[in-house]
Design a protein around this motif. Structure first.
Motif, PDB file in Angstrom:
ATOM      1  N   MET A  50       0.828  -1.202   0.000  1.00  0.00           N
ATOM      2  CA  MET A  50       0.000   0.000   0.000  1.00  0.00           C
ATOM      3  C   MET A  50       0.863   1.253   0.000  1.00  0.00           C
ATOM      4  SD  MET A  50      -3.252  -0.822  -0.074  1.00  0.00           S
ATOM      5  CE  MET A  50      -4.252   0.447   0.677  1.00  0.00           C
ATOM      6  N   GLY A  51       2.103   1.150   0.477  1.00  0.00           N
ATOM      7  CA  GLY A  51       3.006   2.289   0.455  1.00  0.00           C
ATOM      8  C   GLY A  51       3.324   2.731  -0.962  1.00  0.00           C
ATOM      9  N   GLU A  52       3.280   1.786  -1.911  1.00  0.00           N
ATOM     10  CA  GLU A  52       3.566   2.092  -3.307  1.00  0.00           C
ATOM     11  C   GLU A  52       2.354   2.689  -4.018  1.00  0.00           C
ATOM     12  OE1 GLU A  52       4.827  -1.583  -5.012  1.00  0.00           O
ATOM     13  OE2 GLU A  52       6.382  -1.887  -3.518  1.00  0.00           O
ATOM     14  N   SER A  53       1.159   2.377  -3.545  1.00  0.00           N
ATOM     15  CA  SER A  53      -0.059   2.795  -4.236  1.00  0.00           C
ATOM     16  C   SER A  53      -1.228   2.762  -3.261  1.00  0.00           C
ATOM     17  CB  SER A  53      -0.315   1.831  -5.405  1.00  0.00           C
ATOM     18  OG  SER A  53      -1.564   2.057  -5.971  1.00  0.00           O
ATOM     19  N   ASP A  54      -2.317   3.419  -3.625  1.00  0.00           N
ATOM     20  CA  ASP A  54      -3.512   3.349  -2.787  1.00  0.00           C
ATOM     21  C   ASP A  54      -4.460   2.256  -3.268  1.00  0.00           C
ATOM     22  OD1 ASP A  54      -4.261   4.572  -5.109  1.00  0.00           O
ATOM     23  OD2 ASP A  54      -5.506   6.098  -4.156  1.00  0.00           O
ATOM     24  N   LYS A  55      -4.036   1.474  -4.257  1.00  0.00           N
ATOM     25  CA  LYS A  55      -4.852   0.379  -4.769  1.00  0.00           C
ATOM     26  C   LYS A  55      -4.733  -0.835  -3.861  1.00  0.00           C
ATOM     27  CE  LYS A  55      -4.250   1.887  -9.517  1.00  0.00           C
ATOM     28  NZ  LYS A  55      -3.692   1.527 -10.818  1.00  0.00           N
ATOM     29  N   ILE A  56      -5.771  -1.682  -3.874  1.00  0.00           N
ATOM     30  CA  ILE A  56      -5.803  -2.859  -3.003  1.00  0.00           C
ATOM     31  C   ILE A  56      -5.044  -4.005  -3.668  1.00  0.00           C
ATOM     32  CG2 ILE A  56      -7.295  -4.538  -1.873  1.00  0.00           C
ATOM     33  CD1 ILE A  56      -9.478  -2.318  -1.911  1.00  0.00           C
ATOM     34  N   PRO A  57      -3.970  -4.511  -3.026  1.00  0.00           N
ATOM     35  CA  PRO A  57      -3.181  -5.578  -3.614  1.00  0.00           C
ATOM     36  C   PRO A  57      -3.670  -6.972  -3.200  1.00  0.00           C
ATOM     37  CG  PRO A  57      -2.064  -4.745  -1.691  1.00  0.00           C
ATOM     38  CD  PRO A  57      -3.334  -3.944  -1.846  1.00  0.00           C
ATOM     39  N   CYS A  58      -3.405  -7.956  -4.033  1.00  0.00           N
ATOM     40  CA  CYS A  58      -3.612  -9.358  -3.677  1.00  0.00           C
ATOM     41  C   CYS A  58      -2.799 -10.219  -4.635  1.00  0.00           C
ATOM     42  CB  CYS A  58      -5.089  -9.747  -3.688  1.00  0.00           C
ATOM     43  SG  CYS A  58      -5.779 -10.000  -5.311  1.00  0.00           S
ATOM     44  N   ASN A  59      -2.630 -11.473  -4.283  1.00  0.00           N
ATOM     45  CA  ASN A  59      -1.894 -12.423  -5.110  1.00  0.00           C
ATOM     46  C   ASN A  59      -2.810 -13.553  -5.527  1.00  0.00           C
ATOM     47  OD1 ASN A  59       0.532 -11.018  -4.733  1.00  0.00           O
ATOM     48  ND2 ASN A  59       1.047 -12.185  -2.920  1.00  0.00           N
ATOM     49  N   PHE A  60      -2.595 -14.064  -6.723  1.00  0.00           N
ATOM     50  CA  PHE A  60      -3.258 -15.271  -7.196  1.00  0.00           C
ATOM     51  C   PHE A  60      -2.167 -16.277  -7.528  1.00  0.00           C
ATOM     52  CE2 PHE A  60      -6.307 -11.939  -8.206  1.00  0.00           C
ATOM     53  CZ  PHE A  60      -7.492 -12.496  -7.790  1.00  0.00           C
ATOM     54  N   ILE A  61      -2.361 -17.510  -7.120  1.00  0.00           N
ATOM     55  CA  ILE A  61      -1.417 -18.576  -7.450  1.00  0.00           C
ATOM     56  C   ILE A  61      -2.131 -19.535  -8.392  1.00  0.00           C
ATOM     57  CG2 ILE A  61      -0.004 -20.468  -6.567  1.00  0.00           C
ATOM     58  CD1 ILE A  61       0.167 -18.891  -3.918  1.00  0.00           C
ATOM     59  N   ILE A  62      -1.513 -19.777  -9.552  1.00  0.00           N
ATOM     60  CA  ILE A  62      -2.073 -20.673 -10.561  1.00  0.00           C
ATOM     61  C   ILE A  62      -1.024 -21.722 -10.931  1.00  0.00           C
ATOM     62  CG2 ILE A  62      -3.596 -18.888 -11.504  1.00  0.00           C
ATOM     63  CD1 ILE A  62      -1.598 -18.560 -13.828  1.00  0.00           C
ATOM     64  N   ARG A  63      -1.463 -22.778 -11.625  1.00  0.00           N
ATOM     65  CA  ARG A  63      -0.490 -23.726 -12.160  1.00  0.00           C
ATOM     66  C   ARG A  63       0.421 -22.961 -13.115  1.00  0.00           C
ATOM     67  NH1 ARG A  63      -0.686 -28.903 -11.080  1.00  0.00           N
ATOM     68  NH2 ARG A  63      -2.588 -29.771 -10.243  1.00  0.00           N
ATOM     69  N   ARG A  64       1.666 -23.378 -13.203  1.00  0.00           N
ATOM     70  CA  ARG A  64       2.658 -22.634 -13.979  1.00  0.00           C
ATOM     71  C   ARG A  64       2.173 -22.388 -15.402  1.00  0.00           C
ATOM     72  NH1 ARG A  64       9.046 -22.855 -13.893  1.00  0.00           N
ATOM     73  NH2 ARG A  64       9.379 -21.208 -15.401  1.00  0.00           N
ATOM     74  N   ASN A  65       2.258 -21.126 -15.795  1.00  0.00           N
ATOM     75  CA  ASN A  65       1.874 -20.720 -17.135  1.00  0.00           C
ATOM     76  C   ASN A  65       2.785 -19.563 -17.532  1.00  0.00           C
ATOM     77  OD1 ASN A  65       0.704 -19.715 -19.467  1.00  0.00           O
ATOM     78  ND2 ASN A  65      -1.375 -20.131 -18.768  1.00  0.00           N
ATOM     79  N   ASP A  66       3.782 -19.848 -18.349  1.00  0.00           N
ATOM     80  CA  ASP A  66       4.750 -18.826 -18.753  1.00  0.00           C
ATOM     81  C   ASP A  66       4.195 -17.850 -19.779  1.00  0.00           C
ATOM     82  OD1 ASP A  66       6.679 -19.873 -17.029  1.00  0.00           O
ATOM     83  OD2 ASP A  66       7.446 -21.260 -18.541  1.00  0.00           O
ATOM     84  N   SER A  67       2.970 -18.102 -20.274  1.00  0.00           N
ATOM     85  CA  SER A  67       2.350 -17.209 -21.248  1.00  0.00           C
ATOM     86  C   SER A  67       1.698 -15.997 -20.589  1.00  0.00           C
ATOM     87  CB  SER A  67       1.287 -17.954 -22.046  1.00  0.00           C
ATOM     88  OG  SER A  67       1.864 -19.024 -22.746  1.00  0.00           O
ATOM     89  N   VAL A  68       1.471 -16.050 -19.286  1.00  0.00           N
ATOM     90  CA  VAL A  68       0.852 -14.929 -18.563  1.00  0.00           C
ATOM     91  C   VAL A  68       1.926 -13.875 -18.299  1.00  0.00           C
ATOM     92  CG1 VAL A  68      -0.379 -14.220 -16.489  1.00  0.00           C
ATOM     93  CG2 VAL A  68      -0.860 -16.442 -17.519  1.00  0.00           C
ATOM     94  N   THR A  69       1.619 -12.619 -18.666  1.00  0.00           N
ATOM     95  CA  THR A  69       2.585 -11.536 -18.504  1.00  0.00           C
ATOM     96  C   THR A  69       1.959 -10.380 -17.718  1.00  0.00           C
ATOM     97  OG1 THR A  69       1.926 -10.370 -20.518  1.00  0.00           O
ATOM     98  CG2 THR A  69       3.591 -12.102 -20.750  1.00  0.00           C
TER      99      THR A  69
END
Length: 105
Positions: A50-69
Motif C-alpha cells: 500500500m506504500g507504493e499505491s492506494d490500490k488494493i493488492p492481492c496475489n493469485f497462485i495458478i499452475r505454472r503458465n509462462d504465457s501470462v505476462t
C-alpha cells in the motif's frame, strides 16, 4: 502448495481494442476458468504494498503458465485486477504467482 487450495476460478484477460456494438467490459479473455488460490495481503506485506499505491493488492497462485505476462489482467468474479508481475512461485516452480492490484470501477 496443494491443488485443493485452489478454490477460485479466474480468467486471464487483455484489454480489448474495441468494446463492440453492444458495449462490453473492454477486456477479452485469453485463458478462461483457471483454478487459482487467492491470497489477500495482510500485516507487513499489505503496508509495504500500500506504500507504493492506494490500490488494493492481492496475489493469485495458478499452475505454472509462462504465457501470462504483466500486460494482462485477472477477472475474479465481478472484480478486475491488474497484473504487476507473473513469476514462478519461489519454493515450488510448478506454480506461478500473480501479484495484482484491484482495478476500481
Amino acid at each position: 502448495m496443494k491443488t485443493a487450495d485452489m478454490k477460485n476460478k479466474i480468467d486471464i484477460c487483455i484489454k480489448s481494442s474495441s468494446s463492440g456494438p453492444f458495449g462490453g467490459s473492454g477486456y477479452e479473455n485469453i485463458f478462461t476458468s483457471i483454478w487459482a488460490k487467492k491470497e489477500e495481503l495482510i500485516g507487513n506485506q499489505l503496508y509495504q504494498a500500500m506504500g507504493e499505491s492506494d490500490k488494493i493488492p492481492c496475489n493469485f497462485i495458478i499452475r505454472r503458465n509462462d504465457s501470462v505476462t504483466n500486460d494482462m489482467y485477472v477477472r475474479c468474479g465481478a472484480k478486475m485486477y491488474d497484473i504487476k508481475s507473473a513469476v514462478p512461485l519461489p519454493k515450488n516452480k510448478s506454480y506461478t504467482i500473480l501479484a495484482c492490484y484491484e482495478i476500481e470501477g
